[in-house]
Design an enzyme around this catalytic site. Structure first.
Site, PDB file in Angstrom:
ATOM      1  N   ASP A  34      29.511  17.453  24.437  1.00 53.64           N
ATOM      2  CA  ASP A  34      30.795  18.174  24.465  1.00 53.64           C
ATOM      3  C   ASP A  34      31.174  18.519  25.905  1.00 53.64           C
ATOM      4  OD1 ASP A  34      32.807  20.480  23.670  1.00 53.64           O
ATOM      5  OD2 ASP A  34      32.294  19.514  21.769  1.00 53.64           O
ATOM      6  N   ARG A  50      43.232  29.950  29.146  1.00 51.34           N
ATOM      7  CA  ARG A  50      41.875  29.463  29.358  1.00 51.34           C
ATOM      8  C   ARG A  50      41.746  28.879  30.775  1.00 51.34           C
ATOM      9  NH1 ARG A  50      37.707  25.085  26.792  1.00 51.34           N
ATOM     10  NH2 ARG A  50      35.989  26.521  26.513  1.00 51.34           N
ATOM     11  N   TRP A  65      38.698  14.465  21.023  1.00 45.83           N
ATOM     12  CA  TRP A  65      39.876  14.710  21.874  1.00 45.83           C
ATOM     13  C   TRP A  65      40.322  16.150  21.653  1.00 45.83           C
ATOM     14  CZ3 TRP A  65      43.947  10.875  23.677  1.00 45.83           C
ATOM     15  CH2 TRP A  65      45.085  11.526  24.181  1.00 45.83           C
ATOM     16  N   ASP A  66      40.165  16.954  22.686  1.00 48.12           N
ATOM     17  CA  ASP A  66      40.466  18.378  22.551  1.00 48.12           C
ATOM     18  C   ASP A  66      41.789  18.720  23.232  1.00 48.12           C
ATOM     19  OD1 ASP A  66      40.056  21.034  21.881  1.00 48.12           O
ATOM     20  OD2 ASP A  66      37.979  21.048  22.581  1.00 48.12           O
ATOM     21  N   ASN A  80      43.212  22.588  24.492  1.00 50.78           N
ATOM     22  CA  ASN A  80      42.826  23.990  24.346  1.00 50.78           C
ATOM     23  C   ASN A  80      43.798  25.035  24.872  1.00 50.78           C
ATOM     24  OD1 ASN A  80      40.440  23.734  22.910  1.00 50.78           O
ATOM     25  ND2 ASN A  80      39.289  23.145  24.740  1.00 50.78           N
ATOM     26  N   GLY A 102      41.351  23.687  20.218  1.00 54.01           N
ATOM     27  CA  GLY A 102      40.791  25.021  20.022  1.00 54.01           C
ATOM     28  C   GLY A 102      40.356  25.157  18.564  1.00 54.01           C
ATOM     29  N   ASP A 137      37.147  26.302  15.140  1.00 57.02           N
ATOM     30  CA  ASP A 137      36.016  26.723  15.968  1.00 57.02           C
ATOM     31  C   ASP A 137      35.145  27.722  15.223  1.00 57.02           C
ATOM     32  OD1 ASP A 137      36.259  25.179  18.192  1.00 57.02           O
ATOM     33  OD2 ASP A 137      37.322  26.660  19.404  1.00 57.02           O
TER      34      ASP A 137
HETATM   35  C1  GLA Z   1      37.344  23.928  22.036  1.00 55.42           C
HETATM   36  C2  GLA Z   1      36.741  23.172  20.878  1.00 55.42           C
HETATM   37  C3  GLA Z   1      35.249  23.414  20.841  1.00 55.42           C
HETATM   38  C4  GLA Z   1      34.633  22.958  22.148  1.00 55.42           C
HETATM   39  C5  GLA Z   1      35.297  23.675  23.304  1.00 55.42           C
HETATM   40  C6  GLA Z   1      34.823  23.117  24.628  1.00 55.42           C
HETATM   41  O1  GLA Z   1      37.296  25.299  21.828  1.00 55.42           O
HETATM   42  O2  GLA Z   1      37.349  23.530  19.686  1.00 55.42           O
HETATM   43  O3  GLA Z   1      34.680  22.726  19.757  1.00 55.42           O
HETATM   44  O4  GLA Z   1      34.774  21.574  22.280  1.00 55.42           O
HETATM   45  O5  GLA Z   1      36.710  23.579  23.252  1.00 55.42           O
HETATM   46  O6  GLA Z   1      35.432  23.707  25.700  1.00 55.42           O
END
Ligand code: GLA
Length: 634
Positions: free
Chosen positions: A279, A356, A390-391, A393, A433, A453
Site C-alpha cells: 500500500d 490530508r 487506485w486511491d 484521498n 478514502g 476504511d
Molecule cells: C486511504 C485508503 C486506505 C489506504 C490509505 C493510504 O485512506 O482508503 O486503504 O490505502 O489511503 O494512504
C-alpha cells in the site's frame, strides 16, 4: 427542472419539441464516459430528438433497453445547433413522473469510515434533494436512490431505482407536488457547474440506470447486481473468484521495508493467501502523508532494492504482487509540484485548500494526465504487477471554472481507460478514502472497490448492507483486520471478522506475523471455506435477511442459480441474558428440496427454512457469528 440552458443574452429558456425518433438494435455508447454495454441481441436503443430552433438547441434522449436485466438506461446529448455560445446550467440524465402513489425515498448517506447507511423517509410535499459537490460521488451520499411504495419490503411491493453511472458531482431530487404527483430526477449537480458550449459542440450527460420491481427490494437489487456484473464491469476478473489478498496498510502503515513485504508474502504463502499488496509509502520519500504524491518513482532505499527485485522475491514465495497508487494527487513537497505548481487545482491568487496535506492535480488537462500516466507506466513496467489499488484521498475544492468538475471526471476516465487497455491483466481495485467513490462509473474500469476504511466487522454489517442494494457482493472489497479494531477499538473474534469479510472480495489487512497459532489455524480454515463458498457468494443471488440498523442480528445469504447451494452469514449484534434460540427465515431456496448443513450434516426442508427459519443457538462471547453452507440433497 431537468434541463436549464442559458443563451448568449442570458435568457434561460428552451422549448423542446419533437423532431424525430429511431429504434435500433444494440445499446448506445457514450463518448468518454462509462456506460452499460450489451450485444446487439441483448439490447435496443431508442433515440428521441427534440429541438428548439430559436434557442439553437437540440437534445437527444437516449434510452437503452436491456429486457433480460429489466433495466432501462437514459442519457442525454445536448447540441448547440445555433451560431452563438450557450451555457448548460443544469442537466439531469433522467426524470420519472408518477401520477399517483404515496412514496418513501431511500437514500444511502454516510461519512468517511461509515459509508452508505440506509435512510428511508416518507416524501411529503416539497422537494427532497441530496447529492455531491465534492468532485467525487462521495462518502456523504451515494448516487443511487429508491422510490418505494410505503409498504414495500424486501419481498413485496413496488419500488423504482435510479443509479447514476458517474463518479463526480451529482444531484438527486424527489418532489411531491400540489396535486400529489411525484417526480424523481437524477443527474449532474448544478452547483459549481456552468458548462459553456460553443456552436456545433455536443455535451454528454452521463447515464442513469433505471429499474423497477413489483416484488420488493431483493428483486430490485438482483436486477442491478446482474446489470452491473454483466453489463457494466468490463474487467476479465469480473466473473472470477478474486485472489485472497493481504494488504500492508493496517499491517504496517508507512513503516515498512522490502523485507516487511517479503515477510508478509512468506506468511501469506503458509496460510494460503494468494497475493500481497504494498500500500501507500513505496515511492518518492514518503514515510508519512506530507510528501511525495506526484513523484511516482520507487524508493529503492526503503525497499532495499529495485521494484523488480521485490516483485521477484514476492513471486518466489508463490504469492502474487499488488501495489497502491493515488495518481490524481500532488503534495507541495514533491518534485512535480516544485516544477509545475500550476498543475494543482487552484484559484489564481488564492492559497488552495489542503486536505490530508495534498492538492488535487488538474486531470481536466491532458498534459497533466500524460505526465502521471507515463510515470505510472514506468513503474508498472518494472515487473509483473498482478493488482493495483487506485486511491483518491481528498475532495475537490477551488473549483475555478464551471466546466472543471465535469472535465476532471472525464479526465480520470480517460486515464483509467488508457490504463486498463494497456494492462488488461492487472486486477484493479478502486478506492477513495475507503468507499468515497463507490459508484457504477468506477465499476466500468475496476471490478471491485474498497468498501470502507472501516474494517470493524460490526460496522461493516451496516456498510455492506447499504452497499448491497445496488452493488453486487463481488464489487465490495472486504478485509479481516486486527483487533482491537483500528477505527473503532472494538474486539470481535476471528470467526466473526471472517464471516463478514467473506461477503465480498475477500482479504486480510493486518500483521500476519503477529497472529497467534490459533488465529493462524482459523485463517487457514477461512481460506478453505472461502474457496468452497466464493462461487456461490460472488455469483449467486444475494438476499438481505435482516436490517442491521434495526434487528438484533445482521444476516444475509447467497443462493446459486440452480438453488442447489447456499451460503448463509449471520452475526448477533446485540446480546442479552437468557437469549433464546433465534430463527432467521431464509430465502431463495427451492421449497420442495431438502438441504444439508455441510458442517453438521443436519438436513432441513427448504420450505421449513423459508417459513419457520433456521434456528440459531446463542453461544456466549462478543458478537458471535454463524456461517452455514447448505447443499441440496439429491
Ligand atoms: C486511504 C485508503 C486506505 C489506504 C490509505 C493510504 O485512506 O482508503 O486503504 O490505502 O489511503 O494512504
Amino acid at each position: 427542472i431537468a434541463l436549464d440552458i442559458k443563451n448568449e443574452q442570458g435568457t434561460e429558456s428552451v422549448e423542446l419539441l419533437y423532431k424525430s425518433h429511431e429504434i435500433r438494435d444494440g445499446k448506445y455508447a457514450l463518448k468518454g464516459l462509462p456506460a452499460v454495454w450489451a450485444s446487439d441481441d441483448e439490447a435496443q436503443t431508442l433515440e428521441i430528438v427534440l429541438g428548439d430552433d430559436i434557442a439553437g438547441v437540440e437534445v437527444h434522449l437516449l434510452y437503452g433497453v436491456l429486457e433480460a436485466c429489466d433495466v432501462i438506461t437514459r442519457s442525454v446529448l445536448i447540441k448547440n445547433t445555433g451560431s452563438g455560445d450557450i451555457t448548460i446550467e443544469k442537466a439531469h440524465a433522467a426524470c420519472l413522473d408518477m401520477v399517483y402513489g404515496d412514496y418513501d425515498v431511500i437514500r444511502f448517506y454516510g461519512k468517511h469510515a461509515m459509508e452508505r447507511n440506509l435512510e428511508r423517509t416518507h416524501l411529503g410535499h416539497g422537494t427532497l434533494s441530496f447529492g455531491s459537490r465534492r468532485g467525487t460521488s462521495s462518502h456523504q451520499y451515494n448516487p443511487a436512490v429508491i422510490l418505494a411504495q410505503r409498504d414495500t419490503t424486501e419481498n413485496a411491493g413496488d419500488c423504482y431505482g435510479m443509479l447514476f453511472v458517474y463518479s463526480g458531482n451529482f444531484s438527486c431530487e424527489a418532489e411531491k407536488d400540489q396535486i400529489n404527483q411525484t417526480r424523481l430526477l437524477m443527474g449532474l449537480s448544478d452547483e459549481l457547474f456552468s458548462y459553456p458550449l460553443a456552436a456545433g459542440e455536443t455535451f454528454t450527460v452521463p447515464e442513469v440506470i433505471m429499474s423497477y420491481s413489483a416484488d420488493g427490494f431483493s428483486q430490485l437489487s438482483h436486477q442491478y447486481h446482474t446489470c452491473i456484473s454483466e453489463h457494466v464491469c468490463r474487467s476479465r476478473f469480473a466473473h472470477e473468484v478474486r485472489p485472497v489478498l493481504i494488504n500492508s496498510w493496517e499491517a504496517a502503515y508507512f513503516d515498512f521495508t522490502g523485507d516487511t513485504i517479503v515477510d508478509l508474502a512468506k506468511e501469506a504463502a503458509s496460510l494460503g493467501i494468494d497475493m500481497v499488496v504494498m500500500d501507500d509509502g513505496w515511492f518518492g520519500k514518503r514515510d508519512d502523508d506530507n510528501s511525495s504524491l506526484g513523484d511516482w518513482f520507487v524508493n529503492e532505499k526503503k525497499l532495499g532494492g529495485t521494484l523488480s527485485e521485490l516483485i521477484d522475491r514476492v513471486h518466489a514465495q508463490g504469492v502474487k504482487f499488488g501495489i497502491w497508487i493515488e495518481p490524481e494527487m500532488v503534495n507541495e513537497d514533491s518534485n512535480l509540484y516544485r516544477e509545475h505548481p500550476d498543475w494543482a487545482i487552484q484559484i489564481p491568487g488564492k492559497l488552495p485548500v489542503r486536505s490530508r496535506n495534498q492538492l488535487l492535480l488538474d486531470f481536466s488537462r491532458k498534459e497533466v494526465r500524460d505526465n502521471i500516466f507515463d510515470q505510472i507506466c514506468a513503474v508498472f513496467d518494472q515487473g509483473k504487477i498482478d493488482y493495483v489499488k487506485w486511491d483518491m484521498n481528498r475532495s475537490m475544492a477551488d473549483v475555478y471554472a464551471g466546466n472543471l468538475a465535469y472535465d476532471y471526471v472525464l479526465g480520470v476516465y480517460d486515464f483509467m481507460e488508457r490504463l486498463v487497455t494497456r494492462y488488461p491483466d492487472i486486477l484493479l481495485e478502486g478506492c477513495s478514502g475507503g468507499g468515497g467513490r463507490f459508484d457504477a462509473g468506477m465499476l466500468y474500469y475496476s471490478p471491485q472497490i474498497w468498501c470502507s476504511d472501516n474494517t470493524d466487522a460490526i460496522n461493516r454489517t451496516r456498510i455492506q448492507y447499504g452497499t448491497s442494494f445496488f452493488y453486487p457482493v463481488s464489487s465490495m472489497g472486504a478485509h479481516v483486520s486486527a483487533v482491537p479494531n483500528h477505527q473503532t477499538g472494538r474486539v470481535t473474534d476471528m470467526n466473526t471478522r471472517g464471516v463478514v469479510a467473506m461477503t465480498g472480495a475477500f482479504g486480510y489487512e493486518l500483521d500476519l506475523g503477529k497472529l497467534s497459532e490459533e488465529d493462524k489455524t482459523a485463517v487457514r480454515e477461512q481460506i478453505k471455506t472461502y474457496h468452497e463458498a466464493a462461487p456461490v457468494i460472488l455469483k449467486g443471488d444475494y438476499y438481505r435477511l435482516s436490517n442491521p440498523f434495526e434487528a438484533e442480528y445482521g444476516a444475509w445469504m447467497s443462493v446459486d442459480e440452480e438453488k442447489k447451494h447456499a451460503v448463509v452469514g449471520a452475526v448477533l449484534l446485540n446480546t442479552h441474558g437468557n437469549h433464546p434460540v433465534f430463527y432467521i427465515r431464509l430465502r431463495g431456496l427451492a421449497p420442495e428440496r431438502s438441504y444439508r448443513d455441510k458442517k453438521t450434516g443436519t438436513v432441513y426442508s427448504g420450505a421449513a427454512l423459508m417459513e419457520l427459519g433456521m434456528p440459531f443457538t446463542v453461544v456466549s462471547g462478543n458478537y458471535p457469528s454463524y456461517q452455514i453452507l447448505l447443499d441440496a440433497v439429491e
